[in-house]
Scaffold this motif. Sequence first.
Motif, PDB file in Angstrom:
ATOM      1  N   VAL A  27       0.842  -1.333  -0.013  1.00 22.55           N
ATOM      2  CA  VAL A  27      -0.182   0.045   0.111  1.00 22.55           C
ATOM      3  C   VAL A  27       0.941   1.307   0.104  1.00 22.55           C
ATOM      4  O   VAL A  27       0.486   2.199  -0.809  1.00 22.55           O
ATOM      5  CB  VAL A  27      -0.872  -0.046   1.098  1.00 22.55           C
ATOM      6  CG1 VAL A  27      -1.726   1.274   1.468  1.00 22.55           C
ATOM      7  CG2 VAL A  27      -2.133  -1.128   0.851  1.00 22.55           C
ATOM      8  N   GLU A  28       2.002   1.181   0.526  1.00 21.04           N
ATOM      9  CA  GLU A  28       3.055   2.395   0.706  1.00 21.04           C
ATOM     10  C   GLU A  28       3.476   2.513  -0.809  1.00 21.04           C
ATOM     11  O   GLU A  28       3.449   3.789  -1.311  1.00 21.04           O
ATOM     12  CB  GLU A  28       4.134   1.936   1.535  1.00 21.04           C
ATOM     13  CG  GLU A  28       5.142   3.258   1.566  1.00 21.04           C
ATOM     14  CD  GLU A  28       5.987   2.995   2.715  1.00 21.04           C
ATOM     15  OE1 GLU A  28       5.780   2.960   3.608  1.00 21.04           O
ATOM     16  OE2 GLU A  28       7.629   3.109   2.397  1.00 21.04           O
ATOM     17  N   ALA A  29       3.616   1.520  -1.574  1.00 17.22           N
ATOM     18  CA  ALA A  29       4.059   1.757  -2.806  1.00 17.22           C
ATOM     19  C   ALA A  29       2.790   2.380  -3.784  1.00 17.22           C
ATOM     20  O   ALA A  29       3.367   3.173  -4.593  1.00 17.22           O
ATOM     21  CB  ALA A  29       4.432   0.319  -3.404  1.00 17.22           C
ATOM     22  N   ALA A  30       1.784   2.122  -3.405  1.00 21.46           N
ATOM     23  CA  ALA A  30       0.610   2.666  -4.176  1.00 21.46           C
ATOM     24  C   ALA A  30       0.806   4.439  -3.963  1.00 21.46           C
ATOM     25  O   ALA A  30       0.467   4.987  -4.827  1.00 21.46           O
ATOM     26  CB  ALA A  30      -0.670   2.098  -3.775  1.00 21.46           C
ATOM     27  N   ILE A 311      -3.652  -3.769  -3.703  1.00 26.32           N
ATOM     28  CA  ILE A 311      -3.877  -4.867  -2.822  1.00 26.32           C
ATOM     29  C   ILE A 311      -4.346  -6.039  -3.817  1.00 26.32           C
ATOM     30  O   ILE A 311      -4.096  -7.444  -3.791  1.00 26.32           O
ATOM     31  CB  ILE A 311      -4.841  -4.627  -1.840  1.00 26.32           C
ATOM     32  CG1 ILE A 311      -4.865  -6.060  -0.753  1.00 26.32           C
ATOM     33  CG2 ILE A 311      -6.226  -4.557  -2.125  1.00 26.32           C
ATOM     34  CD1 ILE A 311      -5.481  -5.680   0.382  1.00 26.32           C
ATOM     35  N   ALA A 312      -5.116  -5.526  -4.800  1.00 26.89           N
ATOM     36  CA  ALA A 312      -5.804  -6.635  -5.843  1.00 26.89           C
ATOM     37  C   ALA A 312      -4.537  -7.328  -6.652  1.00 26.89           C
ATOM     38  O   ALA A 312      -4.529  -8.678  -6.798  1.00 26.89           O
ATOM     39  CB  ALA A 312      -6.679  -6.075  -6.806  1.00 26.89           C
ATOM     40  N   THR A 313      -3.484  -6.477  -7.067  1.00 30.49           N
ATOM     41  CA  THR A 313      -2.361  -7.241  -7.717  1.00 30.49           C
ATOM     42  C   THR A 313      -1.600  -7.872  -6.807  1.00 30.49           C
ATOM     43  O   THR A 313      -0.973  -8.917  -7.056  1.00 30.49           O
ATOM     44  CB  THR A 313      -1.549  -6.050  -8.272  1.00 30.49           C
ATOM     45  OG1 THR A 313      -2.263  -5.196  -9.233  1.00 30.49           O
ATOM     46  CG2 THR A 313      -0.316  -6.463  -9.134  1.00 30.49           C
ATOM     47  N   HIS A 314      -1.403  -7.462  -5.420  1.00 29.38           N
ATOM     48  CA  HIS A 314      -0.743  -8.240  -4.756  1.00 29.38           C
ATOM     49  C   HIS A 314      -1.265  -9.704  -4.333  1.00 29.38           C
ATOM     50  O   HIS A 314      -0.558 -10.650  -4.318  1.00 29.38           O
ATOM     51  CB  HIS A 314      -0.537  -7.353  -3.374  1.00 29.38           C
ATOM     52  CG  HIS A 314      -0.128  -8.270  -1.842  1.00 29.38           C
ATOM     53  ND1 HIS A 314       1.106  -8.469  -1.939  1.00 29.38           N
ATOM     54  CD2 HIS A 314      -0.716  -8.473  -0.799  1.00 29.38           C
ATOM     55  CE1 HIS A 314       1.393  -9.054  -0.679  1.00 29.38           C
ATOM     56  NE2 HIS A 314       0.040  -8.960  -0.081  1.00 29.38           N
ATOM     57  N   VAL A 315      -2.459  -9.761  -4.208  1.00 27.39           N
ATOM     58  CA  VAL A 315      -3.445 -10.871  -4.056  1.00 27.39           C
ATOM     59  C   VAL A 315      -3.146 -11.971  -5.039  1.00 27.39           C
ATOM     60  O   VAL A 315      -2.881 -12.964  -4.905  1.00 27.39           O
ATOM     61  CB  VAL A 315      -4.910 -10.581  -3.764  1.00 27.39           C
ATOM     62  CG1 VAL A 315      -5.507 -11.837  -4.004  1.00 27.39           C
ATOM     63  CG2 VAL A 315      -5.115 -10.135  -2.541  1.00 27.39           C
TER      64      VAL A 315
END
Lengths: 320, 320
Positions: A27-30, A311-315
């Motif tokens: 989320v920090e990267a976002a 978060i979706a890409t992370h998932v």
Amino acid sequence: MAHDIRILTEAELLNMVPLDLALVDVVEAAFVALAGGGVIMPPILSMDLAAVHGEVDVKTAYIPGLDSFALKVSTGFFDNAKRGLPSLGGLMTVFSATTGQVQAVLLDNGFLTDMRTAAAGAVAARHLAPAKVTTAGVIGTGLQARLQMRAAHLVRPFERVLVWGRDMEKAALCASDLADALGIEAEVASDPAILVKRSQLVVTTTPAREPILQADWLHPELHVTAMGSDAPGKCELVPAALMRADLYVADRVSQVERLGELRAAIEAGVWTRGAPPELGAIITGAHHGRQKQSDITIADLTGTGAQDTAIATHVLGLPC
Amino acid sequence: MAHDIRILTEAELLNMVPLDLALVDVVEAAFVALAGGGVIMPPILSMDLAAVHGEVDVKTAYIPGLDSFALKVSTGFFDNAKRGLPSLGGLMTVFSATTGQVQAVLLDNGFLTDMRTAAAGAVAARHLAPAKVTTAGVIGTGLQARLQMRAAHLVRPFERVLVWGRDMEKAALCASDLADALGIEAEVASDPAILVKRSQLVVTTTPAREPILQADWLHPELHVTAMGSDAPGKCELVPAALMRADLYVADRVSQVERLGELRAAIEAGVWTRGAPPELGAIITGAHHGRQKQSDITIADLTGTGAQDTAIATHVLGLPC
């Protein structure tokens, strides 16, 4: 279909996505991406369904460098409680950022929103809270109260947590859950003023429409994250509190002006500092953050489509 | 999850949803609903991803009385052809209009959009075309050219179809497909002017950015539906054609002003008639339609979220 689409349910996602530092970093990267160029984040699409006491919000963002982008639908249908159903729901659809093809449907009923919202709170605490936090306080007693404190504890491992809510029983349950989850001391505060006074880090997590946190409660060596206001009409801090802070930081200026704490401060004619810095600029160092231990800082989080895409890409990169 | 969610693929939907009068009636009801009160249809959410030659559009609408509402995502990624993938794609998510819970995910890759767009053409033809149409013409040779003529034939069973496109081979293939599908005579027109001259019903189905159909081609006893323009910069009719028509009808005024044929006419300073009537008002009789056989009428269709909600709700009521 010419390609496979992953369908993940809330139960599957609950097992896959822990609230950990990896998620905070995602989320920090976002926020860092938002501070740079190239992110495309259209205004939130909102549909107010007064006839059925419902509302629908749609957020999305394209982040250069990520393989995917998400489109997130959040629903709030406030007669659902009568039916024994949760009021909040929704899903994320994930698309290839190269071909636009649907990659996944995440039937999360808002779980991923809860997680990325908590992670954003940790990002704000990491970059704005005093280096040493011994006591953290949370105003509100719902799921976000628990998640925000768990996330903040990852970056500021405080020794004590204080909880205040209008309903003392719910506050006691929240405190008990946090004591269990974090293995630390947890107390119910009898008054939000006392909670703020004793804390170095405070997170407000309520749907309040009348401000709770007063300007004269703010004290040196304090960071406040207000994450409850996400719609016109909501506010958790009195407008004067924003001016009393040494630094007020937005997640996204175009959103806090309409949906966050800044809206009420502008409407009240209290805000005179122009466009505030965004959290991404604090992280990258483009704008200064906390300058001294005694500073008072405020972060105003309304929730961005960039967090949803992150978060979706992370998932999709996690093992099942 | 506490409830079941239906997931339908494009292949399943292709078998379930025929282009028939039942579908035309479903889409007509959406226009009637738009003409009444209570429909909530927010502006289209658009995301232009120039870096990857992509675009994303999101449409939705709540229609009182329907059990569901849809949120439709359309993607266009124009480098996909190089990869052997279709440029257009997307899906619809369907929600309960009572509880907001996800009812279905329709992984249609744009199939339902194609169908509801063709059905809207038939609604326009039903209410605006001359009672007797012996020859219909279509400008453009793609999927919508075929679907529009098939849909129009349901409400005006013409004896002959003319096809014009920039590519004569594609036009010949389209004509051949239509002859087979409709069991009628089909010809390729050598010139769009000739096509219009010989037709009582013309549908334009191109992504043109320079107008094709000229004002002086319009003749008594003609209806034209322009369905190709759905974005700023596109137009199929010269602005003067709109003023030359006895009646110009919008699917939705707020959309045609920005995305349809009316945009260019307003920009050119040619349009002087104020807000045009909407198709729903013609259907309900709130505004007059064709007044005499010799009238020239034009319908401008940009595609509405109400059509998406209508077809998605229709699909959920069909037998699998």
